[in-house]
Design a protein around this motif. Structure first.
Motif, mmCIF file in Angstrom:
data_model
loop_
_atom_site.group_PDB
_atom_site.id
_atom_site.type_symbol
_atom_site.label_atom_id
_atom_site.label_comp_id
_atom_site.label_asym_id
_atom_site.label_seq_id
_atom_site.Cartn_x
_atom_site.Cartn_y
_atom_site.Cartn_z
ATOM 1 N N UNK A 34 0.829 -1.207 0.000
ATOM 2 C CA UNK A 34 0.000 0.000 0.000
ATOM 3 C C UNK A 34 0.864 1.258 0.000
ATOM 4 N N UNK A 35 1.955 1.256 0.758
ATOM 5 C CA UNK A 35 2.866 2.403 0.787
ATOM 6 C C UNK A 35 3.495 2.612 -0.590
ATOM 7 N N UNK A 36 3.967 1.532 -1.212
ATOM 8 C CA UNK A 36 4.565 1.643 -2.546
ATOM 9 C C UNK A 36 3.570 2.216 -3.547
ATOM 10 N N UNK A 37 2.363 1.694 -3.554
ATOM 11 C CA UNK A 37 1.356 2.158 -4.506
ATOM 12 C C UNK A 37 0.949 3.603 -4.234
ATOM 13 N N UNK A 38 1.018 4.026 -2.979
ATOM 14 C CA UNK A 38 0.641 5.399 -2.643
ATOM 15 C C UNK A 38 1.592 6.418 -3.260
ATOM 16 N N UNK A 39 2.833 6.014 -3.574
ATOM 17 C CA UNK A 39 3.774 6.940 -4.211
ATOM 18 C C UNK A 39 3.204 7.508 -5.509
ATOM 19 N N UNK A 40 2.422 6.682 -6.214
ATOM 20 C CA UNK A 40 1.883 7.097 -7.509
ATOM 21 C C UNK A 40 0.823 8.182 -7.379
ATOM 22 N N UNK A 41 0.264 8.353 -6.183
ATOM 23 C CA UNK A 41 -0.765 9.378 -5.981
ATOM 24 C C UNK A 41 -0.168 10.728 -5.592
ATOM 25 N N UNK A 42 1.125 10.771 -5.256
ATOM 26 C CA UNK A 42 1.725 12.005 -4.753
ATOM 27 C C UNK A 42 1.890 13.022 -5.867
ATOM 28 N N UNK A 43 1.419 14.244 -5.682
ATOM 29 C CA UNK A 43 1.716 15.305 -6.662
ATOM 30 C C UNK A 43 3.220 15.554 -6.729
ATOM 31 N N UNK A 44 3.715 15.904 -7.915
ATOM 32 C CA UNK A 44 5.153 16.109 -8.087
ATOM 33 C C UNK A 44 5.694 17.179 -7.148
ATOM 34 N N UNK A 45 4.908 18.225 -6.901
ATOM 35 C CA UNK A 45 5.359 19.279 -6.006
ATOM 36 C C UNK A 45 5.611 18.775 -4.599
ATOM 37 N N UNK A 46 4.778 17.846 -4.121
ATOM 38 C CA UNK A 46 4.976 17.286 -2.787
ATOM 39 C C UNK A 46 6.214 16.402 -2.734
ATOM 40 N N UNK A 47 6.484 15.667 -3.826
ATOM 41 C CA UNK A 47 7.686 14.831 -3.872
ATOM 42 C C UNK A 47 8.932 15.713 -3.830
ATOM 43 N N UNK A 48 8.920 16.799 -4.608
ATOM 44 C CA UNK A 48 10.064 17.709 -4.617
ATOM 45 C C UNK A 48 10.293 18.292 -3.233
ATOM 46 N N UNK A 49 9.230 18.732 -2.594
ATOM 47 C CA UNK A 49 9.330 19.335 -1.258
ATOM 48 C C UNK A 49 9.919 18.338 -0.258
ATOM 49 N N UNK A 50 9.468 17.100 -0.315
ATOM 50 C CA UNK A 50 9.947 16.074 0.608
ATOM 51 C C UNK A 50 11.418 15.754 0.372
ATOM 52 N N UNK A 51 11.802 15.579 -0.904
ATOM 53 C CA UNK A 51 13.171 15.178 -1.203
ATOM 54 C C UNK A 51 14.149 16.325 -0.964
ATOM 55 N N UNK A 52 13.723 17.551 -1.203
ATOM 56 C CA UNK A 52 14.605 18.693 -0.895
ATOM 57 C C UNK A 52 14.921 18.737 0.593
ATOM 58 N N UNK A 53 13.979 18.299 1.423
ATOM 59 C CA UNK A 53 14.199 18.303 2.863
ATOM 60 C C UNK A 53 15.044 17.111 3.304
ATOM 61 N N UNK A 54 14.780 15.933 2.708
ATOM 62 C CA UNK A 54 15.448 14.720 3.144
ATOM 63 C C UNK A 54 16.757 14.450 2.410
#
Length: 297
Positions: A34-54
Motif C-alpha cells: 500500500x505504501x509503494x502504490x501510494x507513491x503514484x498518488x503524490x503530486x510532483x510538487x509534494x515529492x520535490x518538497x519532501x526530497x529537498x528536505x530529506x
C-alpha cells in the motif's frame, strides 16, 4: 518503550544475495505494498518538497528549479496567494486513502472547505483565499457533512486486499506471492547458487520509506539502496529527457487545441536555447506540472 513513544513499523522480509550485496526480492503483506502504490498518488510538487528536505543532493530533472522559481516569485505575479500556495503544496486527491496507510510520507492536511462570505453563490474551495467569481476571497471556513476525509482503521487494506502476500523485486515489480519460490524462479532473478542467499526480516520506519522514494527516482535497484545501506549520492532523475525542437507548442484543451507562441534566444554555435520568453498561458502550463500525480508521468 511505552506505547506512546513506540515507532510505527512495517515488517518486511528480504532475500539477499550476500556476494553482490543486493536484494533479490522482498516479501510483504498489504501494508508495505500500500505504501509503494501510494507513491503514484503524490503530486510532483509534494515529492520535490519532501526530497529537498530529506535528500537535497538529488536533482529531480528541472522540476526542483521550477519549484524554487515559484518560491522566489513575489505574490504580485500570482492571481492570488492561494494560487502560489496550491502550487507549492498541491493537494493529493487520494489524501483520504493515504491517511489510512501505516506509514504515510504525504503531509497533505485534512481537507478544509471555504466559501465567500460576501457573495451569495455557494461555490466551495479547498484552498483558503482563492478568488471567488465576485472577485472577493474565499476565506470563510465551513464544515460540509459527508465530504470530510474518511480515515480510520480499515484492516482490509487501502489499495490492495488485506489478506494477500506479495513478492517485490529490487526494481519494484509487485506480484502475488506463490506458496513456494522454486530454484528455477530464483534463476530468473540472477541467482544460480542458493548458498549465497540470506533471509532477513527488518522493521521499516517512515524515514526508510522517505529514502525509498528518493532512491526510486534515481535508481533501478531502490530496495538494495534503501535497506542495504548503500550511499545515496548526488544524482538526477533517470527519466529520459528530450531536446526542445519547436518554437511553437500545441496545448490540448477539453474540446480543441490552443496555440501558445514561445520566443527562444538560441546560441548559434550549438543551436541550444539560452532562455525563452513566454506569456502567462505557457507559465500556467509549466507551473501546473507540479500538481500532476507521480503516476500520471
Amino acid at each position: 518503550m511505552s506505547a506512546a513513544n513506540a515507532k510505527t513499523v512495517i515488517k518486511l522480509k528480504l532475500l539477499i544475495d550476500k556476494i553482490q550485496n543486493r536484494v533479490v526480492f522482498a516479501e510483504s503483506g498489504k501494508d508495505f505494498v500500500d505504501v509503494l502504490f501510494s507513491f503514484l498518488t503524490l503530486p510532483l510538487g509534494n515529492i520535490i518538497k519532501l526530497i529537498r528536505k530529506q535528500q537535497p543532493s538529488i536533482a529531480i530533472g528541472c522540476l526542483d528549479s521550477l519549484y524554487e522559481s515559484i518560491e522566489n516569485l513575489d505574490l504580485q505575479h500570482f492571481e492570488s496567494e492561494a494560487c502560489k500556495s496550491m502550487l507549492l503544496n498541491p493537494r493529493n486527491s487520494s489524501v483520504a486513502e493515504c491517511k489510512k496507510l501505516k506509514l504515510n510520507v504525504d503531509d497533505t492536511e485534512t481537507t478544509k472547505y471555504y466559501l465567500c462570505s460576501v457573495c451569495s453563490v455557494s461555490f466551495l474551495s479547498t484552498s483558503r483565499n482563492s478568488k471567488c467569481y465576485c472577485g472577493k476571497l474565499m476565506n470563510h471556513e465551513i464544515t460540509v457533512q459527508g465530504l470530510g476525509d474518511q480515515t480510520g482503521g480499515d484492516m482490509e487494506g487501502v489499495f490492495v486486499r488485506g489478506t494477500a502476500t506479495f513478492l517485490i523485486t529490487d526494481d519494484l515489480q509487485v506480484m502475488p506471492m506463490s506458496t513456494t519460490c522454486s530454484f528455477a524462479e530464483l534463476k530468473n532473478f540472477g541467482v544460480g547458487d542458493t548458498n549465497i542467499l540470506e533471509e532477513k526480516t527488518i522493521d521499516v520506519e517512515l524515514e526508510q520509506v522517505e529514502t525509498l522514494l528518493s532512491f526510486l527516482l534515481i535508481s533501478k535497484t531502490p530496495l538494495s539502496g534503501t535497506f542495504l545501506s548503500k550511499t545515496l549520492g548526488a544524482g538526477t532523475l533517470w527519466l529520459q529527457q528530450e531536446n526542445v525542437t519547436q518554437t511553437r507548442n500545441m496545448v490540448q484543451t477539453a474540446n480543441n487545441y490552443k496555440e501558445i507562441t514561445i520566443k527562444f534566444t538560441v546560441r548559434k554555435s550549438n543551436q541550444k536555447a539560452l532562455f525563452a520568453e513566454a506569456g502567462d498561458d505557457f507559465i500556467d502550463f509549466i507551473f501546473s506540472m507540479l500538481t500532476f500525480p507521480f503516476g500520471s508521468m
